[in-house]
Design a protein around this motif. Structure first.
Motif, PDB file in Angstrom:
ATOM      1  N   ASN A 231      -8.353 -49.024  56.906  1.00 39.70           N
ATOM      2  CA  ASN A 231      -8.911 -48.508  55.637  1.00 39.70           C
ATOM      3  C   ASN A 231      -7.852 -48.412  54.548  1.00 39.70           C
ATOM      4  OD1 ASN A 231      -7.379 -46.254  56.155  1.00 39.70           O
ATOM      5  ND2 ASN A 231      -9.103 -44.894  56.549  1.00 39.70           N
ATOM      6  N   LYS A 232      -6.652 -48.832  54.831  1.00 39.47           N
ATOM      7  CA  LYS A 232      -5.537 -48.846  53.869  1.00 39.47           C
ATOM      8  C   LYS A 232      -5.248 -47.476  53.245  1.00 39.47           C
ATOM      9  CE  LYS A 232      -6.493 -53.657  52.543  1.00 39.47           C
ATOM     10  NZ  LYS A 232      -7.835 -53.974  53.041  1.00 39.47           N
ATOM     11  N   GLY A 233      -5.788 -46.432  53.843  1.00 31.30           N
ATOM     12  CA  GLY A 233      -5.592 -45.087  53.291  1.00 31.30           C
ATOM     13  C   GLY A 233      -6.491 -44.785  52.110  1.00 31.30           C
ATOM     14  N   GLU A 234      -7.531 -45.603  51.908  1.00 29.27           N
ATOM     15  CA  GLU A 234      -8.402 -45.454  50.733  1.00 29.27           C
ATOM     16  C   GLU A 234      -9.805 -44.981  51.126  1.00 29.27           C
ATOM     17  OE1 GLU A 234      -7.486 -45.851  47.702  1.00 29.27           O
ATOM     18  OE2 GLU A 234      -5.551 -46.856  47.972  1.00 29.27           O
ATOM     19  N   PRO A 235     -10.370 -44.028  50.356  1.00 31.25           N
ATOM     20  CA  PRO A 235     -11.731 -43.561  50.655  1.00 31.25           C
ATOM     21  C   PRO A 235     -12.784 -44.683  50.628  1.00 31.25           C
ATOM     22  CG  PRO A 235     -10.648 -42.015  49.188  1.00 31.25           C
ATOM     23  CD  PRO A 235      -9.717 -43.192  49.327  1.00 31.25           C
ATOM     24  N   THR A 236     -12.750 -45.546  49.605  1.00 27.06           N
ATOM     25  CA  THR A 236     -13.780 -46.595  49.521  1.00 27.06           C
ATOM     26  C   THR A 236     -13.706 -47.536  50.715  1.00 27.06           C
ATOM     27  OG1 THR A 236     -13.283 -46.527  47.192  1.00 27.06           O
ATOM     28  CG2 THR A 236     -14.798 -48.244  47.889  1.00 27.06           C
ATOM     29  N   GLU A 237     -12.489 -47.896  51.089  1.00 29.18           N
ATOM     30  CA  GLU A 237     -12.304 -48.777  52.253  1.00 29.18           C
ATOM     31  C   GLU A 237     -12.799 -48.087  53.525  1.00 29.18           C
ATOM     32  OE1 GLU A 237     -10.913 -51.853  52.408  1.00 29.18           O
ATOM     33  OE2 GLU A 237     -10.082 -52.080  50.395  1.00 29.18           O
ATOM     34  N   SER A 238     -12.620 -46.770  53.579  1.00 30.50           N
ATOM     35  CA  SER A 238     -13.069 -46.024  54.766  1.00 30.50           C
ATOM     36  C   SER A 238     -14.578 -46.070  54.875  1.00 30.50           C
ATOM     37  CB  SER A 238     -12.643 -44.560  54.683  1.00 30.50           C
ATOM     38  OG  SER A 238     -11.274 -44.460  54.455  1.00 30.50           O
ATOM     39  N   ALA A 239     -15.256 -45.872  53.741  1.00 26.50           N
ATOM     40  CA  ALA A 239     -16.725 -45.914  53.745  1.00 26.50           C
ATOM     41  C   ALA A 239     -17.191 -47.306  54.167  1.00 26.50           C
ATOM     42  CB  ALA A 239     -17.255 -45.564  52.353  1.00 26.50           C
ATOM     43  N   ASN A 240     -16.574 -48.341  53.617  1.00 29.80           N
ATOM     44  CA  ASN A 240     -16.961 -49.717  53.980  1.00 29.80           C
ATOM     45  C   ASN A 240     -16.737 -49.984  55.460  1.00 29.80           C
ATOM     46  OD1 ASN A 240     -17.633 -50.270  51.358  1.00 29.80           O
ATOM     47  ND2 ASN A 240     -15.675 -51.241  50.846  1.00 29.80           N
ATOM     48  N   ALA A 241     -15.629 -49.471  55.989  1.00 30.04           N
ATOM     49  CA  ALA A 241     -15.318 -49.713  57.395  1.00 30.04           C
ATOM     50  C   ALA A 241     -16.348 -49.047  58.306  1.00 30.04           C
ATOM     51  CB  ALA A 241     -13.919 -49.200  57.713  1.00 30.04           C
ATOM     52  N   VAL A 242     -16.713 -47.812  57.997  1.00 30.86           N
ATOM     53  CA  VAL A 242     -17.706 -47.101  58.829  1.00 30.86           C
ATOM     54  C   VAL A 242     -19.042 -47.846  58.765  1.00 30.86           C
ATOM     55  CG1 VAL A 242     -19.058 -44.969  59.070  1.00 30.86           C
ATOM     56  CG2 VAL A 242     -16.599 -44.843  58.603  1.00 30.86           C
ATOM     57  N   ARG A 243     -19.420 -48.271  57.575  1.00 29.70           N
ATOM     58  CA  ARG A 243     -20.682 -49.000  57.388  1.00 29.70           C
ATOM     59  C   ARG A 243     -20.679 -50.298  58.203  1.00 29.70           C
ATOM     60  NH1 ARG A 243     -20.427 -49.326  51.963  1.00 29.70           N
ATOM     61  NH2 ARG A 243     -21.315 -47.265  51.708  1.00 29.70           N
ATOM     62  N   LYS A 244     -19.575 -51.021  58.155  1.00 31.07           N
ATOM     63  CA  LYS A 244     -19.460 -52.284  58.886  1.00 31.07           C
ATOM     64  C   LYS A 244     -19.536 -52.045  60.394  1.00 31.07           C
ATOM     65  CE  LYS A 244     -16.605 -55.576  60.883  1.00 31.07           C
ATOM     66  NZ  LYS A 244     -15.832 -55.405  62.119  1.00 31.07           N
ATOM     67  N   LEU A 245     -18.822 -51.051  60.872  1.00 34.23           N
ATOM     68  CA  LEU A 245     -18.811 -50.783  62.318  1.00 34.23           C
ATOM     69  C   LEU A 245     -20.211 -50.422  62.816  1.00 34.23           C
ATOM     70  CD1 LEU A 245     -15.472 -48.754  62.546  1.00 34.23           C
ATOM     71  CD2 LEU A 245     -15.927 -51.003  63.592  1.00 34.23           C
ATOM     72  N   ILE A 246     -20.962 -49.695  61.990  1.00 33.35           N
ATOM     73  CA  ILE A 246     -22.303 -49.264  62.418  1.00 33.35           C
ATOM     74  C   ILE A 246     -23.319 -50.413  62.309  1.00 33.35           C
ATOM     75  CG2 ILE A 246     -24.239 -47.726  61.845  1.00 33.35           C
ATOM     76  CD1 ILE A 246     -22.137 -45.598  61.111  1.00 33.35           C
ATOM     77  N   THR A 247     -23.314 -51.108  61.182  1.00 32.45           N
ATOM     78  CA  THR A 247     -24.373 -52.113  60.987  1.00 32.45           C
ATOM     79  C   THR A 247     -24.054 -53.455  61.643  1.00 32.45           C
ATOM     80  OG1 THR A 247     -23.453 -52.810  58.874  1.00 32.45           O
ATOM     81  CG2 THR A 247     -25.127 -51.090  58.809  1.00 32.45           C
ATOM     82  N   ILE A 248     -22.831 -53.887  61.581  1.00 34.66           N
ATOM     83  CA  ILE A 248     -22.496 -55.207  62.119  1.00 34.66           C
ATOM     84  C   ILE A 248     -22.116 -55.129  63.600  1.00 34.66           C
ATOM     85  CG2 ILE A 248     -21.025 -57.272  61.857  1.00 34.66           C
ATOM     86  CD1 ILE A 248     -22.521 -56.803  59.298  1.00 34.66           C
ATOM     87  N   ASP A 249     -21.205 -54.208  63.928  1.00 28.86           N
ATOM     88  CA  ASP A 249     -20.715 -54.145  65.307  1.00 28.86           C
ATOM     89  C   ASP A 249     -21.571 -53.268  66.209  1.00 28.86           C
ATOM     90  OD1 ASP A 249     -18.327 -55.712  64.720  1.00 28.86           O
ATOM     91  OD2 ASP A 249     -17.685 -53.973  63.571  1.00 28.86           O
ATOM     92  N   LYS A 250     -22.411 -52.455  65.599  1.00 25.56           N
ATOM     93  CA  LYS A 250     -23.283 -51.540  66.358  1.00 25.56           C
ATOM     94  C   LYS A 250     -22.509 -50.741  67.394  1.00 25.56           C
ATOM     95  CE  LYS A 250     -27.713 -53.894  65.752  1.00 25.56           C
ATOM     96  NZ  LYS A 250     -28.501 -52.788  65.239  1.00 25.56           N
ATOM     97  N   VAL A 251     -21.435 -50.131  66.920  1.00 21.66           N
ATOM     98  CA  VAL A 251     -20.590 -49.356  67.824  1.00 21.66           C
ATOM     99  C   VAL A 251     -21.343 -48.156  68.387  1.00 21.66           C
ATOM    100  CG1 VAL A 251     -18.461 -50.049  66.652  1.00 21.66           C
ATOM    101  CG2 VAL A 251     -19.647 -47.961  65.927  1.00 21.66           C
TER     102      VAL A 251
END
Ligand code: PHE
Length: 399
Positions: A96-116
């Motif tokens: 997430n590079k230490g950034e809030p926006t990147e963190s939100a994108n990462a969580v969204r990606k992990l849930i929708t794409i990777d279905k963690v």
């Protein structure tokens, strides 16, 4: 060096063989880009349990992510090899590079794409606060091993942590300043871009004043990524504090310590866990780092045999580096997740979440972990003295 290579190889072999399965799962994906639309009916149904990790691997707080992921991988290497509920474990790390926006994108990606099955992370509270609402809305468990700001777990019932909170850490440092160091006039320097820094300052102020101390009435603030703190520090110096509380992250804190010494501001500086980085010494310099104290989660000097085994194994795997707080928190956080996955009634999100928040008396290397009714961990803190050669254990404080 040899050991380190072998370790990476073994992890890689496991991961590579597991990677084969992911292609099929991601195909039926319906990705979405806004937090409101993120839905997740169930985790991936393949032969794996997928754990999504969101950490700052690059940028100004990169040592937090690097140490955490080292700790997480060490835990997986030791305890993640056996199948859980007939499935193998796969870890996906997002930077997430230490950034809030990147963190939100990462969580969204992990849930929708990777279905963690579960999200672990992040470190800086502002980053976790940006990602947590997405997991909460989707009903996916998110557990942070390190974010201490009070608001994090208030996001909702799917958000938990395996570390203590700033209401505890702030009191520990106010008491240390007043009772152990005998100081009575404190200046506070706050990073205005950080929920962690703002929250921790407030707790320190309230507690220090309650004990009869004085807080200098001026707001001394900076913003993460600033590099020149000299005019700020000259203002601080003019108010003649006998101690300075600086609840920031290590990059700015290191530079502030260095510049404070250069300007002759020779009073002890106190910080929180945000200073706990192998880079602090390098940034502050030998003079800047001397004689200051922080509150944190773990000391590699702890003589508990479990801690010493961890320190030894960590050094063997990671080029003789001494583990800091984040390494230990990442390790413990992953152990709690593995334990919860084993205890969980099923691999549905709610069941996994119930198992995580039902953690009681789990013996970690950062202490005994019990998650309370607000999904926070009750644990002891340590006070460490910062020295040119590293952090030295000073005292342990129980909740
Ligand atoms: N507690 C810090 C925060 O919430 C993060 C942190 C934890 C940093 C442990 C270093 C070590 O923002």
């Amino acid at each position: 060096m040899k050991v380190k290579k072998n370790f990476h190889l073994s992890i890689l072999t496991i991961l590579a063989s597991l990677l084969l399965f992911t292609g099929c799962n991601s195909k039926k994906e319906t990705g979405s880009s806004s937090s409101e639309e993120v839905t997740a009916n169930s985790p991936t149904s393949g032969n794996e349990i997928v754990i999504g990790a969101v950490f700052p691997m690059t940028g100004p707080i990169a040592t937090y992510g690097q140490e955490s992921v080292n700790g997480i991988k060490l835990a997986l290497k030791k305890y993640g090899i056996d199948k859980i509920k007939g499935k193998t474990i796969r870890l996906i790390v997002e930077d997430n590079k230490g950034e809030p926006t990147e963190s939100a994108n990462a969580v969204r990606k992990l849930i929708t794409i990777d279905k963690v099955h579960v999200v672990v992370g992040s470190v800086a509270s502002s980053n976790t606060l940006a990602g947590a609402p997405i997991a909460q809305k989707a009903g996916v468990p998110l557990m942070t091993p390190a974010s201490t700001n009070e608001k994090v777990t208030q996001t909702g019932n799917f958000i938990s942590r395996t570390c203590f909170t700033d209401n505890f850490q702030g009191v520990v440092m106010a008491k240390f300043a007043k009772e152990s160091l005998g100081k009575s006039k404190a200046a506070i320097i706050v990073d205005n871009a950080s929920d962690y820094s703002k929250g921790l300052s407030k707790v320190f102020k309230t507690e220090f004043e309650k004990m009869g101390g004085t807080i200098i009435d001026t707001e001394f603030t900076y913003t993460a990524k600033d590099t020149d703190f000299r005019s700020l520090l000259s203002k601080v110096k003019r108010t003649k504090p006998d101690v300075v509380f600086l609840p920031g992250y290590y990059t700015e804190a290191g530079l502030i310590l260095k510049q404070a010494k250069q300007m002759g501001l020779n009073v002890p500086f106190l910080g929180g866990d945000g200073w706990d980085s192998p880079k602090l010494q390098e940034l502050a310099g030998a003079e800047g780092v001397k004689g200051n104290y922080i509150s944190s989660h773990f000391s590699p000097d702890d003589q508990d045999p479990a801690v010493q085994t961890f320190v030894k194994e960590y050094k063997e795997n990671y080029g003789d580096q001494r583990p800091g707080a984040m390494a230990a928190l990442g390790y413990d956080g992953m152990l709690v997740i593995l334990d919860a996955l084993k205890r969980s009634e099923s691999l549905e999100y709610a069941a996994i979440n119930n198992a995580i928040i039902g953690t009681k008396g789990f013996k970690g290397i950062t202490g005994s972990i019990t998650i309370d009714e607000n999904r926070n961990a009750r644990k002891s803190a340590v006070v460490l003295k910062t020295l040119p050669e590293g952090m030295a254990f000073e005292q342990k404080v129980n909740p």
